[in-house]
Design an enzyme around this catalytic site. Structure first.
Site, PDB file in Angstrom:
ATOM      1  N   LEU A 167       1.769  13.536  -3.125  1.00  0.00           N
ATOM      2  CA  LEU A 167       0.786  13.146  -4.496  1.00  0.00           C
ATOM      3  C   LEU A 167       1.994  13.705  -6.017  1.00  0.00           C
ATOM      4  O   LEU A 167       2.058  13.500  -7.065  1.00  0.00           O
ATOM      5  CB  LEU A 167      -0.106  14.484  -5.201  1.00  0.00           C
ATOM      6  CG  LEU A 167      -0.755  14.207  -4.056  1.00  0.00           C
ATOM      7  CD1 LEU A 167      -1.989  15.807  -4.627  1.00  0.00           C
ATOM      8  CD2 LEU A 167      -2.104  13.504  -4.785  1.00  0.00           C
TER       9      LEU A 167
ATOM     10  N   ASN B 143      -0.207  17.418  -0.634  1.00  0.00           N
ATOM     11  CA  ASN B 143       1.336  17.381  -1.209  1.00  0.00           C
ATOM     12  C   ASN B 143       2.136  19.577  -0.231  1.00  0.00           C
ATOM     13  O   ASN B 143       1.693  20.259  -0.120  1.00  0.00           O
ATOM     14  CB  ASN B 143       1.235  17.767  -2.803  1.00  0.00           C
ATOM     15  CG  ASN B 143       2.809  17.494  -2.896  1.00  0.00           C
ATOM     16  OD1 ASN B 143       2.303  16.214  -2.690  1.00  0.00           O
ATOM     17  ND2 ASN B 143       3.371  17.599  -3.402  1.00  0.00           N
TER      18      ASN B 143
ATOM     19  N   SER C  50       1.209  -2.703  -3.050  1.00  0.00           N
ATOM     20  CA  SER C  50       2.112  -3.265  -4.154  1.00  0.00           C
ATOM     21  C   SER C  50       1.701  -3.478  -5.038  1.00  0.00           C
ATOM     22  O   SER C  50       0.477  -3.300  -5.391  1.00  0.00           O
ATOM     23  CB  SER C  50       2.902  -4.708  -3.638  1.00  0.00           C
ATOM     24  OG  SER C  50       3.166  -5.968  -5.109  1.00  0.00           O
TER      25      SER C  50
ATOM     26  N   LYS D 144       5.060  -7.694   3.023  1.00  0.00           N
ATOM     27  CA  LYS D 144       5.598  -6.574   1.985  1.00  0.00           C
ATOM     28  C   LYS D 144       7.085  -6.348   1.865  1.00  0.00           C
ATOM     29  O   LYS D 144       7.796  -6.659   0.502  1.00  0.00           O
ATOM     30  CB  LYS D 144       5.287  -4.744   2.539  1.00  0.00           C
ATOM     31  CG  LYS D 144       6.291  -4.138   1.094  1.00  0.00           C
ATOM     32  CD  LYS D 144       5.002  -4.486  -0.220  1.00  0.00           C
ATOM     33  CE  LYS D 144       5.414  -3.696  -1.056  1.00  0.00           C
ATOM     34  NZ  LYS D 144       6.412  -3.060  -2.045  1.00  0.00           N
TER      35      LYS D 144
ATOM     36  N   HIS E 171       7.736 -10.105   0.678  1.00  0.00           N
ATOM     37  CA  HIS E 171       6.951 -10.219  -0.886  1.00  0.00           C
ATOM     38  C   HIS E 171       8.280  -9.706  -1.663  1.00  0.00           C
ATOM     39  O   HIS E 171       8.348  -9.981  -2.449  1.00  0.00           O
ATOM     40  CB  HIS E 171       6.131  -9.879  -1.044  1.00  0.00           C
ATOM     41  CG  HIS E 171       5.380  -8.618  -2.385  1.00  0.00           C
ATOM     42  ND1 HIS E 171       6.210  -7.437  -3.168  1.00  0.00           N
ATOM     43  CD2 HIS E 171       4.114  -9.390  -3.627  1.00  0.00           C
ATOM     44  CE1 HIS E 171       5.577  -7.846  -4.181  1.00  0.00           C
ATOM     45  NE2 HIS E 171       5.038  -8.546  -4.203  1.00  0.00           N
TER      46      HIS E 171
ATOM     47  N   GLU F 172      10.066 -12.069  -4.724  1.00  0.00           N
ATOM     48  CA  GLU F 172       9.788 -11.014  -5.792  1.00  0.00           C
ATOM     49  C   GLU F 172      11.724 -10.768  -6.223  1.00  0.00           C
ATOM     50  O   GLU F 172      11.968 -11.212  -7.789  1.00  0.00           O
ATOM     51  CB  GLU F 172       9.895  -9.727  -5.867  1.00  0.00           C
ATOM     52  CG  GLU F 172       9.704  -8.454  -7.374  1.00  0.00           C
ATOM     53  CD  GLU F 172       8.994  -7.505  -7.055  1.00  0.00           C
ATOM     54  OE1 GLU F 172       8.090  -6.970  -6.067  1.00  0.00           O
ATOM     55  OE2 GLU F 172       9.656  -6.286  -6.984  1.00  0.00           O
ATOM     56  N   TYR F 173      13.012 -10.429  -5.419  1.00  0.00           N
ATOM     57  CA  TYR F 173      14.009 -10.538  -6.277  1.00  0.00           C
ATOM     58  C   TYR F 173      14.189 -11.839  -6.526  1.00  0.00           C
ATOM     59  O   TYR F 173      14.644 -12.227  -7.672  1.00  0.00           O
ATOM     60  CB  TYR F 173      15.226 -10.424  -4.802  1.00  0.00           C
ATOM     61  CG  TYR F 173      15.942  -8.739  -3.996  1.00  0.00           C
ATOM     62  CD1 TYR F 173      14.182  -7.857  -4.375  1.00  0.00           C
ATOM     63  CD2 TYR F 173      16.594  -8.620  -4.335  1.00  0.00           C
ATOM     64  CE1 TYR F 173      15.065  -6.227  -3.878  1.00  0.00           C
ATOM     65  CE2 TYR F 173      17.144  -7.295  -4.116  1.00  0.00           C
ATOM     66  CZ  TYR F 173      16.240  -6.346  -4.192  1.00  0.00           C
ATOM     67  OH  TYR F 173      16.488  -4.792  -4.084  1.00  0.00           O
TER      68      TYR F 173
END
Lengths: 474, 474
Positions: free
Chosen positions: B12, B34, B131, B185, B188, B192-193
């Site tokens: 969590l 958790n 994401s 991912k 992706h 993004e970088y």
């Protein structure tokens, strides 16, 4: 006892055969072996005056029996599984204290693992980087050793006696345990990629941007080889550019397809550099250029889709020369920084000036400039880039303006200069005390609450912008 | 039975808590767990109107008991050892047909290995790239799934119901077995970088080359966000540039240190790309820039040693915008080419247009342009770069001239633009039907007898120049 050989060698391919002749010529008695006995016999028969010092052996048992104890065996077999298989076949025949040397282009992590595994069984091991091609192997290669220090002590005399010499200094050194030797060789090859790519880029500007003939380009490289760029690669660039193809009567450069091969060491270097967060943009660009050279159909389609090209703005030969000098210094500086980082992480000895000294002769990237680099690296602390050492900083101040003009001109004309450009971009980032990563970190904090440091509270990370809720939900 | 939860969630933290609320809000009954029961209780108490759909559990056994069969458990724990430990703790409690989902930022090769290992025990597995940051997790992330197809079929309804939507289309898809989802991912994140680095470079030219204020720069990004560059990252670039730091009254961008963090996915992407020989120069440049952002002392010394700087030649906002458009298209094109190569090598389904569709909303790189990319990738064959698709080729013809002017100007002024420059260099190589690798291959044949292909005998490798002896000694 006097009949017994000082060293054994397995694998009589080009490199192995030439190294065996080199060892014999240096006065050592050497036993040789090849998977195919025919090849071993033929090699022995063709060894001329050196025949008497060469002992051909038909089996591994014969080879081992022919060696003085402790036995030293240099394996010149292809990297990867063949080396592993060869070791497996030899170990049962060896005694504690015997030494295996892998002189192939092995991945340094394999050499690291082999040093450990063989050490556990009492067998000495050296991973030995050998550079200089066939010619170097025959008359004096550059030798980069790593592995067990005791193995180096035992093999040093023979290895030093066959190495290239710069003045009186043999280009052979021990750099540390495990895969240190093959690591230095890998970085050497990465630098070689960048060196060759930059030469090719300058060649391309002269050919495509200035419409010059191969003969004219040869003369330019030849002139440069007499000054700051004096080096084996510039020397042979001048040489190959002057050669006429016997079949067509055309310059052979114009007949050779624009597809460059690679055997993996360049890629290994950049992957290792990425892993250590000590990236090598100039080498990365050179590796990428080789990959793209293999995409002829794609490039033809690209040219068809995007034919636009402006004329190359005027560039003098002195500017092209200056660009190559600056680019070369920057690429080498990146390479030495990687070595410095790896040395720290792996706990290797590896004095950087010794590395530079070992590359001054025998190997493919040998050059006059490497002697100055050895001196600069001796003076400097290892944490600073070579580019910041006084003598090289001065050269960069002199030549970076030319590199800028050349890259800007090529960009305007649409002629690719990826390695020169990557070297310059890296340099421009290294001389910007206030960079632009504040924008990146602001974005990362905005979308992911990653936190930033404030300029007015240095050292306190985890600060957030007013866009981030402070209730812990970030 | 109606009491039992449709899905369980472990972990969590920010992402896990927000996903749990998202799942509950979508109408699903969810059991949460958790490591620290206090955190579980606090989460449940603060869940407001969603409390009734959330079942807090104190032990893993409780969690498992709370779930309808077959059980589906979404793990939101840190990548690496924590995920492995969590799986080890859960497996003994599960029955055949149960499903584990790893929603962390795991290395795709770990997910590949886990899919195999869990499959052998009859447990379903999904490696799920998530994401969108905290906000996305709460209100609609982009979800990239890989692993067992049957596990996807079972979990699809819940996952699709919580994903972001572009129009009516949920941004959630299954891309193939093993680590396909985490691979998408990772790429992706690599893109993004590059995206962020290019924004930072353009920001730098405005700040350092044109002397503009953060407020002015914010207005420029805001205008661009209303046109071709409409995207989440340009939107928040405009936003953060406008924010004033409450502590100093200065623009917060001017207070944030120029040091960008990274969590490894960018580096994973470029290393994987190198391994596949499908390099990503723009992403490589962005990763390198983050590394160098951490070298503040070195950069200060560099600026001291090399202070020279010419004025930035005049550039219009339209030119800066065009450069960013062209750079962005080229970076994405490199990323999609890598996906195409990986798909072929790994045998994944992974339609590239579905990847683009999945990125249109929810994730950090969401943008209007991705919708056009999805359309272009649907039409095109996958082997061709996105940059060559008609609609994007047309945009490149329109905007590459601006990219050239911007890069050339920055190079002349000594302001770094590594990602824009790397994207352009890659492009210029891709549109050169006759490259300069003939020089490289001539050198390689000259020193190492590596052989070349002749332009007049295509397909016949292993040709040599007259410098190589033909007696086999080469």
């Amino acid at each position: 006892m006097s009949d017994q050989a000082a060293i054994g060698l397995i694998g009589l391919g080009t490199m192995g055969a030439n190294l065996a002749l080199n060892i014999a010529e240096a006065g050592h008695r050497i036993a040789v072996h090849n998977r195919s006995p025919d090849k071993t016999r033929a090699f022995h028969e063709q060894a001329g005056a050196l025949r008497d010092r060469i002992v051909p052996t038909e089996t591994l048992e014969d080879l081992v029996d022919a060696l003085a104890s402790p036995r030293t065996i240099l394996m010149m077999v292809p990297a990867g599984a063949p080396v592993a298989d060869q070791i497996d076949a030899l170990v049962p025949l060896l005694a504690e204290g015997d030494i295996l040397i892998d002189g192939g282009n092995s991945d340094w992590t394999d050499s690291r693992d082999r040093a450990t595994a063989l050490g556990d069984r009492g067998i000495g091991f050296l991973g030995l980087g050998v550079s200089g091609g066939a010619e170097g192997a025959r008359h004096g290669p550059s030798l980069m050793a790593g592995g067990h220090e005791a193995a180096w002590a035992a093999a040093e005399t023979v290895l030093t006696s066959i190495a290239a010499r710069f003045g009186d200094v043999p280009c052979a050194a021990y750099f540390g345990d495990g895969g240190a030797g093959h690591y230095v060789k890998t970085v050497h090859n990465g630098i070689e990629y960048a060196d060759m790519q930059m030469i090719a880029e300058i060649y391309g500007l002269m050919r495509d941007g200035q419409g010059r003939t191969a003969a004219d380009i040869s003369a330019v490289f030849d002139r440069w080889n007499g000054a700051a760029l004096e080096s084996y690669l510039v020397e042979i660039a001048a040489e190959v550019a002057a050669v006429i193809d016997p079949a067509t009567g055309r310059p052979i450069l114009d007949v050779i397809a624009d597809r460059a091969g690679q055997k993996g060491t360049g890629r290994w270097t950049v992957m290792d550099a990425q892993r250590r967060a000590a990236p090598l943009p100039a080498v990365e660009a050179a590796v990428t250029a080789r990959v793209l050279s293999g995409e002829a159909a794609l490039r033809a389609e690209g040219e068809h889709l995007f034919p636009e090209s402006d004329a190359l703005p005027p560039l003098t030969d002195a500017e092209l020369e200056g660009a190559l000098i600056a680019g070369k210094i920057l690429a080498y500086s990146q390479g030495f920084t990687l070595l410095s980082v790896a040395r720290g992480e792996e706990g290797w000895i590896m004095p950087l000036d010794t590395v530079a000294r070992t590359w001054r002769a025998g190997c493919i990237i040998r050059s006059a400039m490497l002697d100055d680099m050895a001196t600069a690296l001796e003076e400097g602390t290892c944490a600073r880039p070579l580019a910041f050492a006084p003598t090289f900083a001065e050269r960069l101040r002199a030549h970076v303006p030319a590199l800028r003009r050349v890259v800007a001109a090529a960009v305007a004309a649409g002629l690719p200069v990826p390695a020169l450009s990557a070297a310059l971009q890296h340099f421009d980032q290294l001389r910007q005390s206030r960079g632009t990563a504040n924008m990146i970190q602001a974005l990362r904090d905005r979308f992911g609450a990653h936190g930033f440091e404030r300029t007015d509270r240095p050292g306190e990370g985890g600060q957030h912008g007013p866009w981030v809720a402070t209730d812990g939900s970030a």
